[in-house]
Design a protein around this motif. Structure first.
Motif, mmCIF file in Angstrom:
data_model
loop_
_atom_site.group_PDB
_atom_site.id
_atom_site.type_symbol
_atom_site.label_atom_id
_atom_site.label_comp_id
_atom_site.label_asym_id
_atom_site.label_seq_id
_atom_site.Cartn_x
_atom_site.Cartn_y
_atom_site.Cartn_z
ATOM 1 N N LEU A 1 -3.994 -0.733 12.584
ATOM 2 C CA LEU A 1 -4.060 -0.009 11.319
ATOM 3 C C LEU A 1 -3.175 -0.649 10.261
ATOM 4 O O LEU A 1 -2.085 -1.135 10.559
ATOM 5 C CB LEU A 1 -3.609 1.440 11.505
ATOM 6 N N TYR A 2 -3.669 -0.608 9.029
ATOM 7 C CA TYR A 2 -2.919 -1.062 7.867
ATOM 8 C C TYR A 2 -2.936 0.052 6.835
ATOM 9 O O TYR A 2 -3.947 0.724 6.661
ATOM 10 C CB TYR A 2 -3.555 -2.323 7.268
ATOM 11 N N LYS A 3 -1.807 0.228 6.163
ATOM 12 C CA LYS A 3 -1.694 1.276 5.159
ATOM 13 C C LYS A 3 -1.621 0.642 3.770
ATOM 14 O O LYS A 3 -0.873 -0.307 3.550
ATOM 15 C CB LYS A 3 -0.452 2.125 5.420
ATOM 16 N N LEU A 4 -2.401 1.192 2.860
ATOM 17 C CA LEU A 4 -2.433 0.704 1.487
ATOM 18 C C LEU A 4 -1.075 0.923 0.830
ATOM 19 O O LEU A 4 -0.521 2.014 0.895
ATOM 20 C CB LEU A 4 -3.520 1.458 0.711
ATOM 21 N N TYR A 5 -0.515 -0.134 0.213
ATOM 22 C CA TYR A 5 0.762 0.043 -0.473
ATOM 23 C C TYR A 5 0.742 -0.440 -1.917
ATOM 24 O O TYR A 5 1.676 -0.167 -2.673
ATOM 25 C CB TYR A 5 1.921 -0.600 0.302
ATOM 26 N N ALA A 6 -0.325 -1.122 -2.341
ATOM 27 C CA ALA A 6 -0.420 -1.529 -3.745
ATOM 28 C C ALA A 6 -1.874 -1.818 -4.105
ATOM 29 O O ALA A 6 -2.660 -2.243 -3.259
ATOM 30 C CB ALA A 6 0.434 -2.764 -4.011
ATOM 31 N N VAL A 7 -2.196 -1.568 -5.367
ATOM 32 C CA VAL A 7 -3.528 -1.854 -5.900
ATOM 33 C C VAL A 7 -3.344 -2.492 -7.273
ATOM 34 O O VAL A 7 -2.590 -1.975 -8.096
ATOM 35 C CB VAL A 7 -4.377 -0.568 -6.051
ATOM 36 N N ILE A 8 -4.013 -3.614 -7.491
ATOM 37 C CA ILE A 8 -4.025 -4.229 -8.820
ATOM 38 C C ILE A 8 -5.375 -3.914 -9.449
ATOM 39 O O ILE A 8 -6.420 -4.075 -8.811
ATOM 40 C CB ILE A 8 -3.806 -5.753 -8.752
ATOM 41 N N ASN A 9 -5.345 -3.453 -10.686
ATOM 42 C CA ASN A 9 -6.557 -3.096 -11.423
ATOM 43 C C ASN A 9 -6.739 -4.026 -12.612
ATOM 44 O O ASN A 9 -5.761 -4.549 -13.155
ATOM 45 C CB ASN A 9 -6.456 -1.658 -11.944
#
Length: 163
Positions: A84-92
């Motif tokens: 499992l990997y957890k989302l920690y950042a999103v670039i928009n």
């Protein structure tokens, strides 16, 4: 698919093939870059469709089966929780094309709160806003270790070196 007369004359056997890319080794960080631009003869245009993504990414189905089995045996744990990997950042990216627009990001803090970071501006936002934003360009995931799903503990357990 029914064989043609040429297939029958030359005794050509039809095969059904699948191509698959698998993961051989798990990394502490997974970065997913969406194809958001398309090139034509005279322009580069933005693809405006929304991409759906979740807070957790399970890579089990993308792993090489040998690694999948080896991880299970050597670590003696449930493989689906080990991958499992957890989302920690999103670039928009907002804007119509590659030549114009603006980039900004969502960052998860160590206490599991999301923040919008846009130039010098920073504000708390909901996870719903992060997971439902139509302009996602890149996703950053950190490996979740079996002992905890806490982002802070996951980062502390990783061995990341700088170059």
């Amino acid at each position: 698919m029914k064989p043609t007369i040429i297939d029958q004359i030359f005794n050509i056997k039809l095969l059904s093939l699948d191509k698959r890319i698998t993961i051989n080794e798990l990394s502490p960080i997974v970065i997913i870059n969406f194809k958001r631009f398309t090139a034509t003869f005279d322009s580069i245009d933005k693809l405006l469709h929304k991409v759906n993504y979740n807070d957790l990414l399970n890579v089990t189905s993308y792993m090489t089966s040998d690694l999948f089995t080896a991880n299970d045996k050597s670590q003696n744990i449930n493989s689906s929780t080990n991958n499992l990997y957890k989302l920690y950042a999103v670039i928009n990216h907002i804007g119509d094309n590659l030549n114009s627009g603006h980039y900004y990001s969502y960052i998860r803090s160590s206490d599991n709160r999301w923040f919008l970071v846009d130039d010098a501006h920073c504000q708390h936002v909901s996870s719903n806003e992060v997971l439902n934003h139509p302009d996602a360009f890149m996703l950053f995931h950190a490996k979740v270790y079996p002992t905890s799903i806490s982002m802070n503990e996951s980062f502390q357990q990783q061995k990341i070196t700088s170059f």
